[in-house]
Design a protein around this motif. Structure first.
Motif, short mmCIF file in Angstrom:
data_model
loop_
_atom_site.label_atom_id
_atom_site.label_comp_id
_atom_site.label_asym_id
_atom_site.label_seq_id
_atom_site.Cartn_x
_atom_site.Cartn_y
_atom_site.Cartn_z
N LEU A 22 9.21 34.88 80.94
CA LEU A 22 9.43 33.44 81.13
C LEU A 22 8.62 32.65 80.10
CD1 LEU A 22 10.56 31.00 82.66
CD2 LEU A 22 8.62 31.16 84.24
N ALA A 23 7.38 33.06 79.91
CA ALA A 23 6.52 32.40 78.92
C ALA A 23 7.13 32.50 77.54
CB ALA A 23 5.13 33.04 78.93
N LYS A 24 7.65 33.67 77.23
CA LYS A 24 8.26 33.92 75.93
C LYS A 24 9.49 33.04 75.72
CE LYS A 24 7.88 38.26 73.52
NZ LYS A 24 7.89 39.68 73.83
N GLU A 25 10.34 33.00 76.75
CA GLU A 25 11.57 32.20 76.64
C GLU A 25 11.24 30.73 76.43
OE1 GLU A 25 13.62 33.26 80.24
OE2 GLU A 25 13.74 35.35 79.54
N THR A 26 10.28 30.22 77.21
CA THR A 26 9.96 28.80 77.06
C THR A 26 9.38 28.53 75.68
OG1 THR A 26 8.32 29.42 78.69
CG2 THR A 26 9.71 27.57 79.25
N GLN A 27 8.53 29.43 75.15
CA GLN A 27 7.99 29.28 73.80
C GLN A 27 9.12 29.24 72.78
OE1 GLN A 27 5.47 28.57 72.01
NE2 GLN A 27 4.03 28.35 73.69
N ASP A 28 10.05 30.21 72.89
CA ASP A 28 11.13 30.32 71.90
C ASP A 28 11.99 29.07 71.86
OD1 ASP A 28 10.20 32.76 71.29
OD2 ASP A 28 11.79 33.92 72.27
N PRO A 32 9.57 24.59 66.06
CA PRO A 32 8.51 25.29 65.32
C PRO A 32 7.22 24.49 65.22
CG PRO A 32 10.57 25.28 64.06
CD PRO A 32 10.80 24.47 65.29
N GLY A 33 7.34 23.17 65.09
CA GLY A 33 6.15 22.33 64.98
C GLY A 33 5.27 22.44 66.22
N THR A 34 5.91 22.40 67.39
CA THR A 34 5.17 22.53 68.65
C THR A 34 4.58 23.93 68.78
OG1 THR A 34 6.73 20.96 69.61
CG2 THR A 34 5.36 22.21 71.14
N GLN A 35 5.39 24.94 68.44
CA GLN A 35 4.90 26.32 68.54
C GLN A 35 3.68 26.55 67.65
OE1 GLN A 35 7.59 29.65 68.24
NE2 GLN A 35 9.30 28.39 68.90
N TYR A 36 3.75 26.09 66.39
CA TYR A 36 2.63 26.33 65.47
C TYR A 36 1.40 25.54 65.86
CZ TYR A 36 4.53 29.72 62.25
OH TYR A 36 4.98 30.90 61.71
N ALA A 37 1.62 24.34 66.44
CA ALA A 37 0.49 23.54 66.92
C ALA A 37 -0.19 24.25 68.09
CB ALA A 37 0.97 22.16 67.33
N GLN A 43 -0.90 21.95 61.99
CA GLN A 43 -0.11 20.71 62.03
C GLN A 43 0.85 20.70 60.84
OE1 GLN A 43 -3.93 18.16 62.30
NE2 GLN A 43 -2.40 17.04 63.48
N LEU A 44 2.14 20.84 61.13
CA LEU A 44 3.14 20.78 60.07
C LEU A 44 3.22 19.35 59.53
CD1 LEU A 44 6.04 22.98 61.50
CD2 LEU A 44 4.12 23.67 60.03
#
Ligand code: MF3
Ligand code: CO
Ligand code: CO
Length: 291
Positions: A22-28, A32-37, A43-44
């Motif tokens: 579930l954690a993985k799916e929500t991350q995916d 990308p900006g939110t994920q990398y932050a 910060q992109l």
């Protein structure tokens, strides 16, 4: 059948669903900006940010043009500081080093065995010296960071060697920058070349994210392994700034708490640029000639 957040994950990991797939799916599903932050504190930069950093970068290059003619035997390292400081202010910008964590001057000037963070002062440049000048300007809130190593008068063979290897290291590091490659690829390219040339790569200082602040995530080591580390994506802006020694990589910090020198007193050289990851590769935001 709906799987509850606290149920065992259907993938069979033994973890709770919310801690696993579930954690993985929500991350995916996040951009990308939110994920990398969230994952890396990176910060992109958007188009407006890139324009701002590019403009600061051009001021850094214009500042280099001001000091190139005065670098010769007989000048004091403080003369470089005076020119960098005044030219930066005159152009409506601020020299980032001044008062940064207590740094007392507006530019780093590092001579011969000084690896980095040399404090400008009464030291007089001599025929055959090498001198690194590291300029960071803040213009409209945006930071750009670059450095170059210059010859003072006519260089000897050791100076020619270490400056040539350091410049080629930056070139090879930059050439690895494209989406899909990793931060480890950059360090690998630099380390492989430097060590093949029987030089060493400084471990204690690394490249860094830059743009909104002087030093941001991620760290960019100038050594490493192919395919390791964070994957590069468009909008990342970071420095590559290999410090390369003629002897071994060990350093010592002087009593001023800033000046880093090679422990074996061997020559050290460095080149730095601020690099943007683009859709197709990279753009230098401090694009001086490396040929
Ligand atoms: N410009 C250096 C760098 O490339 C940092 C200098 S910090 C200072 O990261 F305080 F010494 F200016
Ligand atoms: Co830097
Ligand atoms: Co710098």
């Amino acid at each position: 059948m709906k799987v509850g957040r606290n149920d065992p994950c259907p993938c069979g990991s033994g973890l709770k669903y919310k801690k696993c797939c579930l954690a993985k799916e929500t991350q995916d599903n996040k951009d990308p900006g939110t994920q990398y932050a969230q994952r890396y504190k990176i910060q992109l930069k958007n188009e407006a940010d890139i324009l701002g950093i590019r403009k600061a970068g051009h001021l850094v290059l214009d500042t280099f043009a001001q000091i190139i003619d005065i670098i010769r035997p007989g000048i004091k390292t403080d003369d470089i500081n005076t020119i960098v400081h005044e030219f930066t202010i005159k152009n409506g910008a601020r020299p980032a080093p001044l008062n940064y964590r207590g740094f007392p001057k507006s530019v780093c000037v590092s001579v011969n065995e000084v690896v980095c963070h040399g404090i400008p002062g009464p030291r007089v440049l001599e025929e055959g010296d090498i001198v690194n000048v590291d300029i960071t300007s803040v213009l409209d809130g945006y930071y750009a960071d670059a450095n170059q190593t210059f010859f003072v008068g006519t260089p000897g063979p050791q100076a020619v060697k270490i400056v040539g290897v350091a410049k080629e290291c930056l070139k090879r590091g930059i050439s690895m920058v494209q989406p899909g490659n990793t931060i480890g690829d950059i360090g690998w390219a630099i380390q492989t070349y430097a060590e093949k040339e029987r030089c060493s790569v400084v471990r204690d200082f690394v490249g860094h994210g830059v743009g909104f602040d002087f030093h941001e995530a991620p760290q960019v080591p100038h050594f490493g392994q192919r395919g390791q580390g964070i994957r590069l994506i468009p909008g990342m802006v970071f420095t590559i700034e290999p410090m390369i020694n003629l002897g071994n990589h060990n350093l010592k910090i002087l009593d001023d708490n800033w000046t880093a020198v090679t422990k074996d007193k061997s020559l050290s050289a460095q080149f730095e640029q601020t690099i943007l990851v683009t859709q197709s590769g990279y753009e230098s935001l401090t694009p001086y000639d490396l040929s």
